[in-house]
Design a protein around this motif. Sequence first.
Motif, PDB file in Angstrom:
ATOM      1  N   GLU A   2       1.090  -1.171  -0.664  1.00  0.00           N
ATOM      2  CA  GLU A   2       0.137  -0.042  -0.140  1.00  0.00           C
ATOM      3  C   GLU A   2       0.720   1.022  -0.558  1.00  0.00           C
ATOM      4  N   PRO A   3       0.556   2.138  -0.724  1.00  0.00           N
ATOM      5  CA  PRO A   3       1.358   3.399  -0.941  1.00  0.00           C
ATOM      6  C   PRO A   3       1.620   4.079   0.291  1.00  0.00           C
ATOM      7  N   ALA A   4       0.115   4.632   1.321  1.00  0.00           N
ATOM      8  CA  ALA A   4       0.705   4.512   2.479  1.00  0.00           C
ATOM      9  C   ALA A   4       1.575   4.158   4.036  1.00  0.00           C
ATOM     10  N   LEU A   5       2.191   3.297   3.613  1.00  0.00           N
ATOM     11  CA  LEU A   5       2.764   1.892   3.923  1.00  0.00           C
ATOM     12  C   LEU A   5       4.143   2.624   3.860  1.00  0.00           C
ATOM     13  N   VAL A   6       4.064   2.828   2.424  1.00  0.00           N
ATOM     14  CA  VAL A   6       5.680   3.213   2.151  1.00  0.00           C
ATOM     15  C   VAL A   6       5.642   4.251   2.709  1.00  0.00           C
ATOM     16  N   ALA A   7       4.288   5.363   2.328  1.00  0.00           N
ATOM     17  CA  ALA A   7       4.793   6.653   2.732  1.00  0.00           C
ATOM     18  C   ALA A   7       5.207   6.863   4.193  1.00  0.00           C
ATOM     19  N   GLY A   8       4.332   5.885   5.369  1.00  0.00           N
ATOM     20  CA  GLY A   8       4.427   5.657   6.458  1.00  0.00           C
ATOM     21  C   GLY A   8       6.540   5.713   6.916  1.00  0.00           C
ATOM     22  N   GLY A  58      -3.397   4.006  12.339  1.00  0.00           N
ATOM     23  CA  GLY A  58      -3.017   4.353  10.891  1.00  0.00           C
ATOM     24  C   GLY A  58      -2.063   5.165  10.375  1.00  0.00           C
ATOM     25  N   SER A  59      -0.969   5.637  11.304  1.00  0.00           N
ATOM     26  CA  SER A  59       0.057   6.336  10.970  1.00  0.00           C
ATOM     27  C   SER A  59       1.264   5.000  11.400  1.00  0.00           C
ATOM     28  N   VAL A  60       2.338   5.378  10.933  1.00  0.00           N
ATOM     29  CA  VAL A  60       3.410   4.192  11.189  1.00  0.00           C
ATOM     30  C   VAL A  60       4.189   4.804  12.089  1.00  0.00           C
ATOM     31  N   VAL A  61       4.110   3.847  13.053  1.00  0.00           N
ATOM     32  CA  VAL A  61       5.473   4.917  14.275  1.00  0.00           C
ATOM     33  C   VAL A  61       6.750   3.570  14.566  1.00  0.00           C
ATOM     34  N   GLY A  62       6.574   2.649  13.938  1.00  0.00           N
ATOM     35  CA  GLY A  62       8.006   1.217  14.573  1.00  0.00           C
ATOM     36  C   GLY A  62       8.040   0.766  13.487  1.00  0.00           C
ATOM     37  N   CYS A  63       8.949   0.098  13.811  1.00  0.00           N
ATOM     38  CA  CYS A  63       9.505  -1.155  12.598  1.00  0.00           C
ATOM     39  C   CYS A  63      10.712  -2.135  13.068  1.00  0.00           C
ATOM     40  N   VAL A  85      11.683   3.714  15.541  1.00  0.00           N
ATOM     41  CA  VAL A  85      10.892   4.329  16.831  1.00  0.00           C
ATOM     42  C   VAL A  85      10.438   5.301  15.716  1.00  0.00           C
ATOM     43  N   HIS A  86       9.259   6.319  15.772  1.00  0.00           N
ATOM     44  CA  HIS A  86       8.977   7.425  15.842  1.00  0.00           C
ATOM     45  C   HIS A  86       9.530   8.939  16.730  1.00  0.00           C
ATOM     46  N   GLY A  87       9.900   9.826  16.189  1.00  0.00           N
ATOM     47  CA  GLY A  87      10.188  10.561  17.699  1.00  0.00           C
ATOM     48  C   GLY A  87       9.607  11.108  18.049  1.00  0.00           C
TER      49      GLY A  87
END
Length: 162
Positions: A2-8, A58-63, A85-87
């Motif tokens: 999904e484009p939203a996942l890549v963007a996140g 719905g927002s990516v916060v870590g991986c 992890v996002h700041g």
Amino acid sequence: VEPALVAGLCELLRDSVHGGASVGFLAPLARETAELYWSDVFDTLGERLRLWVAEEHGSVVGCVQLAPCTKDNGRHRAELQKLLVHGNHRGRGIASALMAVAEEAAIRSRISLLVLDTLQGSAANGVYAHLGWTRAGEIPRYAASPDGELHPTVYYYKLLDA
């Protein structure tokens, strides 16, 4: 994908690099460079690389990524990579949750040894120590921080009950 996942994921990577994380990129990290990196990751996913993504509202916060060794004599080990992890979301247990998921998946895959490296003196050192990882040693002038300055890296390992 999904484009939203890549963007996140691109935003997460850029936030990490611009925040000083030594994860293979120099600052400023162009969006195109981040997109190319994630495209390569998605092309590699499978037996050689696994990826978990943490999302909130719905927002990516870590991986985190897990790269099992594909050599015959190393099938019992894997490298943990790109714990990000996002700041704006640090200190809330996201890194711990991601690590737990990756470790459980490793155990299910009969992986009994995990290794990773991180910039000496970074906040990640405390995270890994807190999560039961053992410091194995350091290598001076190993990697450049996002500002281009060379720093030592610290290697950690964790034995699992696989």
